[in-house]
Design a protein around this motif. Structure first.
Motif, PDB file in Angstrom:
ATOM      1  N   GLN A 142      20.300  57.031   3.905  1.00 20.75           N
ATOM      2  CA  GLN A 142      21.473  57.625   3.268  1.00 20.75           C
ATOM      3  C   GLN A 142      22.755  56.960   3.750  1.00 20.75           C
ATOM      4  N   ARG A 143      23.829  57.174   2.972  1.00 18.41           N
ATOM      5  CA  ARG A 143      25.166  56.685   3.343  1.00 18.41           C
ATOM      6  C   ARG A 143      26.019  57.858   3.801  1.00 18.41           C
ATOM      7  N   LEU A 144      26.612  57.719   4.995  1.00 24.19           N
ATOM      8  CA  LEU A 144      27.499  58.740   5.550  1.00 24.19           C
ATOM      9  C   LEU A 144      28.895  58.146   5.706  1.00 24.19           C
ATOM     10  N   LEU A 145      29.916  58.860   5.247  1.00 19.38           N
ATOM     11  CA  LEU A 145      31.312  58.512   5.508  1.00 19.38           C
ATOM     12  C   LEU A 145      31.818  59.445   6.600  1.00 19.38           C
ATOM     13  N   ASP A 146      32.268  58.870   7.727  1.00 19.17           N
ATOM     14  CA  ASP A 146      32.826  59.656   8.823  1.00 19.17           C
ATOM     15  C   ASP A 146      34.341  59.465   8.817  1.00 19.17           C
ATOM     16  N   VAL A 147      35.047  60.493   8.352  1.00 18.38           N
ATOM     17  CA  VAL A 147      36.501  60.429   8.182  1.00 18.38           C
ATOM     18  C   VAL A 147      37.173  60.809   9.502  1.00 18.38           C
ATOM     19  N   GLY A 148      37.990  59.912  10.034  1.00 21.95           N
ATOM     20  CA  GLY A 148      38.565  60.130  11.351  1.00 21.95           C
ATOM     21  C   GLY A 148      37.494  59.931  12.406  1.00 21.95           C
ATOM     22  N   CYS A 149      36.917  58.738  12.444  1.00 20.19           N
ATOM     23  CA  CYS A 149      35.700  58.496  13.234  1.00 20.19           C
ATOM     24  C   CYS A 149      35.949  58.384  14.723  1.00 20.19           C
ATOM     25  N   GLY A 150      37.221  58.343  15.148  1.00 20.29           N
ATOM     26  CA  GLY A 150      37.507  58.286  16.567  1.00 20.29           C
ATOM     27  C   GLY A 150      36.912  57.066  17.227  1.00 20.29           C
TER      28      GLY A 150
END
Length: 434
Positions: free
Chosen positions: A203-211
């Protein structure tokens, strides 16, 4: 003539109409107040000038950051005892002349004027750590500047505060008896999010504000997903990319310096937004939610992990805490959880679960304060004494805010439910897989 501490005590009690809750130690070595209580240390007359020119919380914060005020004993106890004992109004328009027009405080202010000396006629410069605020414009440029102010303090400094996990959001604690480590609690939080998103290999995950990349690393390593992590901080991105390379996961993780509004390579199977939405702002929150909705495939899930506040009687007049806005999160804004849920639903999401982790953030912040205090000299050497004092005060005060239910933090699981209504979630609540 009375010593400085006794005069300050009398003036303070005249303003608040109650006994002084803490012990005072003044610049002349004198003390006044309950002998068994922790001490508020007034190191010089400049602290009084700061309070006279900016009465209330911001004046106290400026004095603390500049080193004009200090605490001897339990910082949490001093903050708890002092809660509510500052002038209620605390905005940029309140000045010395305003205070002198206040009948209830006039005599005390005049006493402080005498005690502060003739230099009080000149307003002291704010500490250099204070940022000029932009009235919550939330453009790409102002958001980038605000993020840089907060996160580009230095990765070495954050390593001291956050510990090996390098996760800067509320952890998920098994117990509150001291047997769970911060690193274990942060790992459990990341895993909880992955399970709520029902992540699966490929799967594809977008981590917004990934630090610093901790969520991206955990999801790729433990769940086999491909991750795009975005941040506005150059320092965070460089640190995260090195961690990804060190773990041999460059084929699964891409770290970008990118605004969430500029991501166009959807669809994603899942999106995590952990401790980022506080920076979005009320005026642009619906746009934030709509952008994330558009980036998800039908049936995709969003996990939005966000600090909340209690509702106010006049929501139009609310602004974030003056100290935090000036020194910690420029242009940050908090909303009640109901407002957040409403905005996500307006964007098209179906909200399926809301979990409060309020007490967990109190434990997390106290762990961060312990880390900072344990390496105080090194933290000061890395970030400077003013910045280190900002962080110690901010984290301790926020810990009490969560403990006393003035602040909350919630994980909201939302779905881009496809036409026909099949959400993809199991019938039984909180068994997150399909």
């Amino acid at each position: 003539m009375q010593d400085a501490a006794s005069r300050l005590k009398a003036l303070f009690e005249q303003v608040i109409g109650a006994p002084l809750p803490v012990r005072l130690r003044a610049w002349d070595g004198s003390e006044a107040g309950p002998p068994e209580a922790p001490a508020l240390v007034v190191r010089n007359r400049r602290a009084l000038r700061r309070l006279l020119w900016k009465p209330g919380e911001l004046g106290l914060a400026r004095a603390w950051v500049a080193g004009d005020l200090g605490v001897e004993g339990d910082l949490y106890a001093v903050l708890d005892l002092m809660a509510g004992h500052v002038w209620e109004r605390d905005d940029d328009s309140r000045s010395l002349s305003d205070a002198l027009r206040d009948p209830g405080a006039r005599a005390a202010v005049r006493g402080l004027l005498k005690l502060a000396g003739p230099a009080v006629l000149v307003p002291p410069e704010p500490p250099r750590e204070e940022v000029r605020r932009t009235r919550h414009l939330h453009t790409r440029r102002t958001d980038k500047r605000a993020v840089s102010h907060h996160y580009d303090v230095g990765n070495d400094f954050y390593e001291i505060v956050l510990g090996p996990s390098m996760v800067y959001s509320c952890a998920f604690w098994e117990t509150d008896d001291g047997t769970t480590t911060l690193e274990a609690a942060q790992r459990d939080k990341l895993d909880l999010i992955c399970r709520k998103l029902a992540l699966a290999p490929g799967q594809r995950l977008l981590d917004v504000g990934c630090g610093w990349g901790s969520m991206a690393l955990h999801a790729a390593r433990e769940y086999g997903v491909h991750v795009v992590g975005i941040t506005l901080s150059q320092e965070q991105a460089a640190y995260a990319r090195k961690r990804v390379a060190d773990e041999g996961l460059t084929d699964r993780i891409e770290i970008r310096v990118q605004d969430y509004r500029d991501v166009t390579d959807g669809p994603y199977d899942a999106i995590s937004s952990i401790g980022m939405a506080e920076h979005v702002g009320a005026a642009t929150y619906l746009e934030y939610a709509e952008n994330l909705y558009a980036l998800l495939r039908p049936g995709g899930r969003l996990l939005n992990h966000q600090i909340s506040r209690r509702p106010q009687s006049d929501e139009s007049a609310y602004s974030i805490d003056g100290f935090i806005d000036a020194y910690v999160f420029p242009d940050g804004e908090l909303a009640p959880i109901g407002t957040t849920v409403t905005q996500l639903e307006r964007a098209g999401f179906e909200v399926r679960d809301v979990e409060s982790l309020r007490e967990h953030y109190n434990l997390t912040l106290r762990a961060w304060v312990t880390n900072l205090e344990a390496q105080w000299s090194r933290a000061v050497a890395l970030a400077g004494p003013g910045r280190a004092r900002v962080w110690r005060l901010y984290m301790a005060a926020c810990a009490l805010g969560f403990e006393r239910n003035r602040l909350g933090v919630n994980q909201v699981l939302a779905v881009r439910t496809p036409e026909g209504g099949a959400s993809g979630l199991p019938l039984r609540a909180r068994t997150w897989g399909a």
